[in-house]
Design an enzyme around this catalytic site. Structure first.
Site, PDB file in Angstrom:
ATOM      1  N   TYR A 154       0.830  -1.203   0.000  1.00 44.21           N
ATOM      2  CA  TYR A 154       0.000   0.000   0.000  1.00 44.21           C
ATOM      3  C   TYR A 154       0.870   1.261   0.000  1.00 44.21           C
ATOM      4  CZ  TYR A 154      -3.850   3.098   1.471  1.00 44.21           C
ATOM      5  OH  TYR A 154      -4.796   4.096   1.552  1.00 44.21           O
ATOM      6  N   LYS A 158       1.005   4.150  -2.901  1.00 44.92           N
ATOM      7  CA  LYS A 158       0.631   5.528  -2.590  1.00 44.92           C
ATOM      8  C   LYS A 158       1.807   6.489  -2.732  1.00 44.92           C
ATOM      9  CE  LYS A 158      -3.745   4.883  -1.660  1.00 44.92           C
ATOM     10  NZ  LYS A 158      -4.785   5.462  -2.547  1.00 44.92           N
TER      11      LYS A 158
END
Length: 246
Positions: A154, A158
């Site tokens: 993640y 991001k």
């Protein structure tokens, strides 16, 4: 109204931050092309958006598929007459420690959270350049700025989205197209509602404002970045985290 007769594509529009963004923009007169994993999910917000007096169409799209995204952008142009705003909000998590993370856990998160934003941004570039205007807003996360144990996939996606956005901002500025990033902190969504109360309280204690954020907190910033008041702002990162990472 600030966005009257404009059209926004909002990905992940069926719930949480995406739904709040769709409703916030609609209150200012913006027509909404709402994207979710399937059409039924996308249409779940149709009644609320249309009640605000704007046009809404839901689209079920696999955003990791460039061909599916290109087809949807073509449909939006035909059905709405143009695209003024793109909100890349859709995202997923597959949290686990690095040593336990499977190839699928890694790839699936990158394909949705980073490749998906690339697919949408590339697809809207041509019509926005032709119109010589546009607003692109990518929803990243404070995890992309600071990392977090158990979220290597993640965080990578991001963080990649931030670098991608800065490059897009440089490429498209000459055509009056801006690209900015919102990095939410801990926001009250379906994911955080599943946290144990003890962990939730511990999180709140670390936040100077002593509360989790709301989807509307993020949506308010997306509205500003979608409007004319942000015309001279591009390539910037905005955190909405209650002061967590001052």
């Amino acid at each position: 109204m600030k966005l009257t007769n404009q059209t926004a594509i909002v990905t992940g529009a069926s719930r949480g931050i995406g739904k709040a963004i769709a409703l916030t923009l609609a209150r200012e007169g913006c027509n909404i092309a709402g994207v979710a994993r399937n059409e039924a999910s996308a249409d779940s917000v149709a009644e609320e958006v249309r009640a605000l007096g704007v046009k809404f169409t839901g689209y079920g799209v696999d955003i990791s598929s460039s061909s599916a995204v290109n087809e949807c952008v073509d449909r939006v142009q035909r059905e709405f007459g143009g695209i003024d705003i793109l909100i890349n909000n859709a995202g997923i998590t597959r949290d686990t420690l690095l040593m336990k993370m499977s190839d699928e856990d890694w790839t699936t998160v990158l394909q949705t959270n980073l490749n998906g934003a690339f697919n949408w941004t590339r697809a809207v570039t041509r019509p926005m350049m032709k119109a010589r205007k546009g607003k692109i807003i990518n929803v990243s996360s404070v995890i992309g700025l600071h990392g977090n144990a158990g979220q290597a996939n993640y965080a990578a996606a991001k963080a990649g989205l931030i670098g991608f956005s800065k490059s897009v901002a440089r490429e498209l500025a000459a055509r009056n197209i801006t690209c900015n990033v919102i990095c939410p902190g801990f926001i009250q969504t379906d994911m955080t509602s599943a946290l144990a109360e003890e962990l939730r309280q511990k999180l709140q204690d670390q936040i100077p404002l002593k509360r989790l954020g709301t989807a509307d907190d993020v949506a308010a910033l997306s509205l500003f970045l979608s409007g004319s008041g942000s015309d001279y702002i591009t390539g910037q990162i905005f955190t909405v985290d209650g002061g967590l990472f001052i």
